[in-house]
Structure formats: structure tokens, C-alpha cells
Design an enzyme around this catalytic site. Structure first.
Site, mmCIF file in Angstrom:
data_model
loop_
_atom_site.group_PDB
_atom_site.id
_atom_site.type_symbol
_atom_site.label_atom_id
_atom_site.label_comp_id
_atom_site.label_asym_id
_atom_site.label_seq_id
_atom_site.Cartn_x
_atom_site.Cartn_y
_atom_site.Cartn_z
ATOM 1 N N ALA A 46 0.833 -1.203 0.000
ATOM 2 C CA ALA A 46 0.000 0.000 0.000
ATOM 3 C C ALA A 46 0.868 1.254 0.000
ATOM 4 C CB ALA A 46 -0.942 -0.010 1.197
ATOM 5 N N GLU A 47 1.931 1.258 0.813
ATOM 6 C CA GLU A 47 2.797 2.437 0.869
ATOM 7 C C GLU A 47 4.247 2.026 1.039
ATOM 8 O OE1 GLU A 47 1.436 5.363 0.455
ATOM 9 O OE2 GLU A 47 -0.666 4.945 0.943
ATOM 10 N N THR A 48 5.114 2.783 0.398
ATOM 11 C CA THR A 48 6.544 2.774 0.682
ATOM 12 C C THR A 48 6.911 4.179 1.134
ATOM 13 O OG1 THR A 48 7.033 1.025 -0.914
ATOM 14 C CG2 THR A 48 8.855 2.451 -0.255
#
Length: 263
Positions: A46-48
Site C-alpha cells: 500500500a505504501e513505501t
């Protein structure tokens, strides 16, 4: 060939394989933006998050597999956990982001995020392609700068909702959340961002910057316990504090890896 260290952290949980995974890279300075986006796409989480020092604070940016985003809670929690557990950073941390400063402090029960509150703004109706997903119309609709939210009848309706990613993607650039009063929590939610490459986000800190003001008003209380009812699930202890929302959660490191970048 440059080698970067990356940690993958499960946020809003005290055990691996639960909560919301985020990748975190602590840098001396930003990489070229296409490289950061390529890393996020390769991770397919979903996120880095990418952070670099800025005086006593940290600049922080978040990327989905598709693009950079303005606001992310769970990857901020993950970044604070990496700084504390792997980089020896102690005390409160301040992150400089697109939505302003976000402060994170260590607590006995995890980390407390001090987020800006975004008041719910009324919405008259859902687009027909989205409205058709609900056999019973939502009770209330509202939005903030990046999401539309629908309040459903009860927790079971939230858990039973079957998303249509193609339909929800038509809301772009907005994403979509559903919520209801909880059975064993004050409220529950689910969150869908297919236009950002996230069919369903497991646990989303940022949406609580609006859900907490809404439910604080509905329930007449400033301290609330929330649960995001995704397949992985996540618990968030929340507090309305003036124009800020405080969210406490735990985090655990799943993996430490090395990235070999091309020259």
C-alpha cells in the site's frame, strides 16, 4: 552499484502477518523521484515511505505502487518504528509532510501519532455507479480532501460489503471508505483505493483524521477505540484533541532487506 537498506513493518499490530505492511527507507537525501516510484511499484505494498533528516526533524514522503500521496498514517507509524528500533532515535519525532508536521511519540502501548484533523464535509449523494453497490442506502455521506465516506447501518453491513474496484475507481482522484458504529469498538471501517493501486487497504491511519471527528461528534466522546475490518485487521486507539487527532498503535518489523540499485 548503490545498496539501500529497506525495512518492511507491519503497522497497527503487535504481531507479523497482521495490520498494514509498509516499506521504509531512511535516506541521506532523496533519490530521483522515478526511482522512488519504481521501488514502491516493485514492493507492491500500500505504501513505501522515504525519510531524510532535516535538522532535528525528518522529511517524509509516501508512495503507493501508482503515485505519491499527500497523507499516510500507517507508513508514518512504520517509519517512526524503524527510526526507533534500527537507527537509535529516541524521544519524540517530527515528520515534515505534505499535510504539515506530524509528531510521533513513544508510548508504553506503542507509538502515538499526532495528526491534523480534517473535519467531515457533507455530501448530498453518491454517484449512481457507487450507490448501486449498497442494497440499503448509506445513512450519512461525508468527505474530506481525498476521500468520500459512507456511514452504514451497523458493523455487519461494513463487514459484508462487497467492493467493486472498477466502480470505486471512477471516484478518482477520490478514494472511498465505509464506516459504522462498532459492536466491541466505538466504530469500525474499511477503505478502498483502487485508483491508487490499493484494492482494499488493511489499516489506514489517515482516514481516522476524519472518522475520529465524525464519531466523536456522534458519540459525544473524545476517546474512541476503532477497528478496521479488513482481512488482516487493525486496532487503533484514538483521541480528539482540538484540531488534532491522536492515534496510538503498535508496529513490528517483518523484514530487513537490501536493494541493489542500478548505477
Amino acid at each position: 552499484m548503490p545498496i539501500l537498506t529497506m525495512h518492511q513493518v507491519d503497522a497497527f499490530t503487535d504481531t507479523v502477518f497482521a495490520g498494514n505492511p509498509a516499506a521504509v527507507l531512511i535516506l541521506d537525501d532523496w533519490l530521483p523521484e522515478p526511482t522512488m516510484q519504481a521501488i514502491a511499484n516493485e514492493n507492491n505494498l500500500a505504501e513505501t515511505a522515504f525519510a531524510r533528516p532535516n535538522g532535528s526533524a525528518w522529511d517524509l514522503r509516501w508512495f503507493t505502487p501508482v503515485h505519491e500521496v499527500n497523507f499516510c498514517g500507517h507508513a508514518t507509524l512504520a517509519t517512526a518504528h524503524v527510526l526507533a528500533s534500527a537507527h537509535g532515535v529516541s524521544g519524540d519525532m517530527e515528520f515534515l509532510t505534505r499535510v504539515g508536521p506530524i509528531r510521533v511519540s513513544r508510548q508504553d502501548n506503542g507509538y502515538r501519532l499526532d495528526l491534523p484533523a480534517f473535519a467531515p464535509e457533507p455530501v448530498d449523494a453518491l454517484p449512481p455507479v457507487i450507490a448501486g453497490l449498497f442494497p440499503v442506502p448509506p445513512r450519512v455521506l461525508f468527505r474530506n480532501f481525498e476521500n468520500i465516506f459512507a456511514v452504514l447501518a451497523d458493523e455487519q453491513a461494513v463487514r459484508a460489503f462487497v467492493p467493486d474496484a472498477a466502480a470505486i475507481a471512477t471516484l478518482a482522484p477520490l478514494c472511498f471508505g465505509i464506516t459504522a458504529r462498532g459492536e466491541s469498538h466505538d466504530f469500525v471501517s474499511r477503505y478502498f483505493a483502487p485508483s491508487a493501486g490499493i484494492p482494499e487497504d488493511p489499516v489506514t491511519g489517515s482516514i481516522h483524521a476524519t472518522l475520529v471527528p465524525y464519531w466523536a461528534g456522534e458519540l459525544g466522546k473524545t476517546r474512541l477505540e476503532a477497528f478496521q475490518a479488513s482481512a488482516r485487521g487493525g486496532h487503533l486507539s484514538c483521541e480528539m484533541a482540538g484540531e488534532r487527532v491522536l492515534i496510538t498503535g503498535q508496529a513490528v518489523t517483518f523484514m530487513k532487506a537490501e536493494i541493489d540499485l542500478p548505477d
